[in-house]
Design a protein around this motif. Sequence first.
Motif: not given
Length: 123
Positions: A99-108, A116-121
């Motif tokens: 998943s991905i949106d303007t604030d976060s993305a989830t990866f496998r 794991f998840e990443r957050f937009r700076v």
Amino acid sequence: MWGNAGDEYISKSLVGTWRGSYVHMEGRLYVYGEKSYKADGSAQGYISYVVLQDDGNMTEVERVTYSSNWRVEQGILVITDARYSDGEYIKEMRDQILSIDTDSATFRSLEDDSRFERFRVRD
């Protein structure tokens, strides 16, 4: 899963700087980092390793910078030619974008199946 239109959407959505972290070694090692994806297909960032000491203080033990190239293919983030400041080189890594949106993305990770998840700076 995403198709060509999805790949374009993901690529445009990834451009920018993302931050993530995780705890390793039963809570004794904290790993965090940032990665900036550029529209030209290049990327750069850093990974920092912090150890939790017995007295409760945290000490950064290593900081590694890196650069790579990136692209999205069928919903998969493909990282190529990753060069690290400690001399490590990784030819290719692949992560499925769940998943991905303007604030976060989830990866496998396609290497070890971890999520794991990443957050937009934001500036």
